[in-house]
Design a protein around this motif. Structure first.
Motif, PDB file in Angstrom:
ATOM      1  N   PRO A  92       0.828  -1.205   0.000  1.00  0.00           N
ATOM      2  CA  PRO A  92       0.000   0.000   0.000  1.00  0.00           C
ATOM      3  C   PRO A  92       0.861   1.253   0.000  1.00  0.00           C
ATOM      4  N   PRO A  93       0.504   2.273  -0.750  1.00  0.00           N
ATOM      5  CA  PRO A  93       1.274   3.522  -0.752  1.00  0.00           C
ATOM      6  C   PRO A  93       1.420   4.083   0.664  1.00  0.00           C
ATOM      7  N   GLY A  94       2.616   4.543   0.984  1.00  0.00           N
ATOM      8  CA  GLY A  94       2.850   5.086   2.316  1.00  0.00           C
ATOM      9  C   GLY A  94       3.327   4.057   3.322  1.00  0.00           C
ATOM     10  N   SER A  95       3.491   2.794   2.888  1.00  0.00           N
ATOM     11  CA  SER A  95       4.011   1.765   3.783  1.00  0.00           C
ATOM     12  C   SER A  95       5.454   2.094   4.158  1.00  0.00           C
ATOM     13  N   SER A  96       5.890   1.570   5.278  1.00  0.00           N
ATOM     14  CA  SER A  96       7.269   1.793   5.700  1.00  0.00           C
ATOM     15  C   SER A  96       8.208   0.864   4.939  1.00  0.00           C
ATOM     16  N   VAL A  97       9.489   1.220   4.941  1.00  0.00           N
ATOM     17  CA  VAL A  97      10.490   0.350   4.316  1.00  0.00           C
ATOM     18  C   VAL A  97      10.522  -0.993   5.043  1.00  0.00           C
ATOM     19  N   TYR A  98      10.251  -0.990   6.336  1.00  0.00           N
ATOM     20  CA  TYR A  98      10.228  -2.246   7.086  1.00  0.00           C
ATOM     21  C   TYR A  98       9.103  -3.155   6.582  1.00  0.00           C
ATOM     22  N   THR A  99       7.932  -2.576   6.323  1.00  0.00           N
ATOM     23  CA  THR A  99       6.827  -3.351   5.753  1.00  0.00           C
ATOM     24  C   THR A  99       7.207  -3.883   4.377  1.00  0.00           C
ATOM     25  N   LEU A 100       7.921  -3.071   3.611  1.00  0.00           N
ATOM     26  CA  LEU A 100       8.411  -3.495   2.298  1.00  0.00           C
ATOM     27  C   LEU A 100       9.279  -4.746   2.424  1.00  0.00           C
ATOM     28  N   LEU A 101      10.163  -4.760   3.406  1.00  0.00           N
ATOM     29  CA  LEU A 101      11.037  -5.907   3.622  1.00  0.00           C
ATOM     30  C   LEU A 101      10.245  -7.141   4.051  1.00  0.00           C
ATOM     31  N   LEU A 102       9.263  -6.936   4.915  1.00  0.00           N
ATOM     32  CA  LEU A 102       8.416  -8.049   5.333  1.00  0.00           C
ATOM     33  C   LEU A 102       7.698  -8.671   4.146  1.00  0.00           C
ATOM     34  N   GLN A 103       7.166  -7.808   3.279  1.00  0.00           N
ATOM     35  CA  GLN A 103       6.442  -8.311   2.115  1.00  0.00           C
ATOM     36  C   GLN A 103       7.389  -9.026   1.160  1.00  0.00           C
ATOM     37  N   ALA A 104       8.587  -8.482   0.985  1.00  0.00           N
ATOM     38  CA  ALA A 104       9.564  -9.100   0.094  1.00  0.00           C
ATOM     39  C   ALA A 104       9.942 -10.494   0.583  1.00  0.00           C
ATOM     40  N   SER A 105      10.112 -10.634   1.900  1.00  0.00           N
ATOM     41  CA  SER A 105      10.475 -11.943   2.452  1.00  0.00           C
ATOM     42  C   SER A 105       9.312 -12.916   2.376  1.00  0.00           C
ATOM     43  N   ALA A 106       8.078 -12.391   2.425  1.00  0.00           N
ATOM     44  CA  ALA A 106       6.911 -13.258   2.296  1.00  0.00           C
ATOM     45  C   ALA A 106       6.698 -13.697   0.851  1.00  0.00           C
ATOM     46  N   ASP A 107       7.093 -12.833  -0.083  1.00  0.00           N
ATOM     47  CA  ASP A 107       6.881 -13.122  -1.506  1.00  0.00           C
ATOM     48  C   ASP A 107       7.878 -14.124  -2.070  1.00  0.00           C
ATOM     49  N   SER A 108       9.114 -14.070  -1.595  1.00  0.00           N
ATOM     50  CA  SER A 108      10.163 -14.850  -2.257  1.00  0.00           C
ATOM     51  C   SER A 108      11.051 -15.596  -1.263  1.00  0.00           C
ATOM     52  N   PRO A 109      11.339 -16.872  -1.536  1.00  0.00           N
ATOM     53  CA  PRO A 109      12.270 -17.628  -0.682  1.00  0.00           C
ATOM     54  C   PRO A 109      13.720 -17.195  -0.893  1.00  0.00           C
ATOM     55  N   ASN A 110      13.953 -16.368  -1.903  1.00  0.00           N
ATOM     56  CA  ASN A 110      15.309 -15.912  -2.209  1.00  0.00           C
ATOM     57  C   ASN A 110      15.695 -14.638  -1.471  1.00  0.00           C
ATOM     58  N   PHE A 111      14.780 -14.144  -0.640  1.00  0.00           N
ATOM     59  CA  PHE A 111      15.093 -12.940   0.139  1.00  0.00           C
ATOM     60  C   PHE A 111      14.761 -13.179   1.598  1.00  0.00           C
ATOM     61  N   SER A 112      15.707 -12.850   2.456  1.00  0.00           N
ATOM     62  CA  SER A 112      15.490 -12.965   3.898  1.00  0.00           C
ATOM     63  C   SER A 112      16.246 -11.856   4.610  1.00  0.00           C
ATOM     64  N   PHE A 113      15.768 -11.503   5.773  1.00  0.00           N
ATOM     65  CA  PHE A 113      16.467 -10.476   6.546  1.00  0.00           C
ATOM     66  C   PHE A 113      16.192 -10.678   8.027  1.00  0.00           C
ATOM     67  N   GLN A 114      17.029 -10.065   8.846  1.00  0.00           N
ATOM     68  CA  GLN A 114      16.839 -10.049  10.288  1.00  0.00           C
ATOM     69  C   GLN A 114      16.985  -8.620  10.776  1.00  0.00           C
ATOM     70  N   ALA A 115      16.318  -8.318  11.883  1.00  0.00           N
ATOM     71  CA  ALA A 115      16.351  -6.951  12.394  1.00  0.00           C
ATOM     72  C   ALA A 115      16.212  -6.940  13.907  1.00  0.00           C
ATOM     73  N   GLU A 116      16.685  -5.883  14.504  1.00  0.00           N
ATOM     74  CA  GLU A 116      16.528  -5.658  15.938  1.00  0.00           C
ATOM     75  C   GLU A 116      15.826  -4.322  16.139  1.00  0.00           C
ATOM     76  N   TYR A 117      14.885  -4.303  17.085  1.00  0.00           N
ATOM     77  CA  TYR A 117      14.134  -3.071  17.335  1.00  0.00           C
ATOM     78  C   TYR A 117      14.798  -2.250  18.429  1.00  0.00           C
ATOM     79  N   TYR A 118      14.948  -0.946  18.165  1.00  0.00           N
ATOM     80  CA  TYR A 118      15.533  -0.011  19.128  1.00  0.00           C
ATOM     81  C   TYR A 118      14.479   1.028  19.505  1.00  0.00           C
ATOM     82  N   GLY A 119      14.008   0.921  20.741  1.00  0.00           N
ATOM     83  CA  GLY A 119      12.961   1.831  21.199  1.00  0.00           C
ATOM     84  C   GLY A 119      13.387   3.274  21.193  1.00  0.00           C
ATOM     85  N   SER A 120      14.665   3.530  21.455  1.00  0.00           N
ATOM     86  CA  SER A 120      15.157   4.908  21.488  1.00  0.00           C
ATOM     87  C   SER A 120      15.073   5.577  20.124  1.00  0.00           C
TER      88      SER A 120
END
Length: 240
Positions: free
Chosen positions: A144-172
């Motif tokens: 959807p337009p206006g989605s975050s880059v993080y949502t983009l990465l989630l969708q990319a990993s859901a769409d393709s087995p050739n893409f994966s990523f890991q992330a850590e959340y920083y509250g600050s």
């Protein structure tokens, strides 16, 4: 008795992204064992740092869809508004279902249908400036337009087995830090990290949760060295 599971908003978003995967749709709509599907979802959640069982994943999906249908019935009948978390996401899932499928609780779903009306098509590129043997990756992702880059990465990993990523959340920083893409992880000792930038190689000054994408955008993740702060000069945000 099974222990009651509390889900955070972030955990529910990840669950939806995995539940909407095309391969998951096919398995749930066919004769594939339901339990094995949710075991796979639970394993992928664990790889992202979320500890949930297959049963907890299945029950959360059922609860979300039950609330969705209750809200939809109330809203269509003109009675009092009934709020439902992720209503828009679940409604999009339902609207993009193949019409040949029966409306069951375990029916076919998709988080965002590729090429669907009103969605933004964004190009995602992955480059490694430190390893010439690294195979560049590129794909088109619909969100959807206006989605975050993080949502983009989630969708990319859901769409393709050739893409994966890991992330850590920083509250600050109110955002995630991307720690690994396609098996290549940052290393503090080597001063390496994943930088993300636009198609003009201009890096973003905020985290992946705080940058929005729109149709035609290009997002590039680039593995690089970062320079340690100088003891003589003021800290600089330029690593080139």
């Amino acid at each position: 008795m099974a222990k009651f599971s509390v889900w955070t908003t972030e955990e529910a978003k990840h669950l939806l992204s995995l539940y909407g995967n095309r391969e998951t749709q096919k398995k749930l709509s066919g004769s594939y064992r339901n339990l094995e599907v949710y075991q796979d979802i639970a394993a992928k959640l664990a790889s992202r740092g979320f500890n949930k069982t297959a049963h907890q994943c299945r029950m959360k999906v059922k609860n979300m869809k039950t609330k969705y249908w209750k809200a939809k019935e109330h809203n269509q009948n003109g009675t009092r508004t009934f709020k439902c978390p992720f209503y828009k996401e679940l409604d999009a899932i339902r609207e993009n279902r193949p019409t040949s499928q029966e409306e069951g609780l375990e029916g076919v779903v998709v988080l965002y249908s590729q090429g669907g009306t009103g969605l933004a098509t964004v190009t995602l590129k992955v480059r490694n400036d430190l390893d010439l043997a690294f195979r560049p990756y590129q794909t088109s992702v619909s969100v959807p337009p206006g989605s975050s880059v993080y949502t983009l990465l989630l969708q990319a990993s859901a769409d393709s087995p050739n893409f994966s990523f890991q992330a850590e959340y920083y509250g600050s920083q109110s955002s995630h830090m991307i720690t690994s893409i396609n098996g290549v992880a940052y290393n503090e000792d080597d001063r390496t990290f994943w930088r993300f930038e636009n198609k003009k190689k201009v890096k973003f000054d905020r985290g992946v949760d705080l940058i929005s994408v729109f149709d035609g955008d290009v997002i590039v993740f680039r593995f690089k060295h970062y320079d340690p702060p100088s003891t003589d000069d003021p800290a600089s945000d330029c690593d080139d």
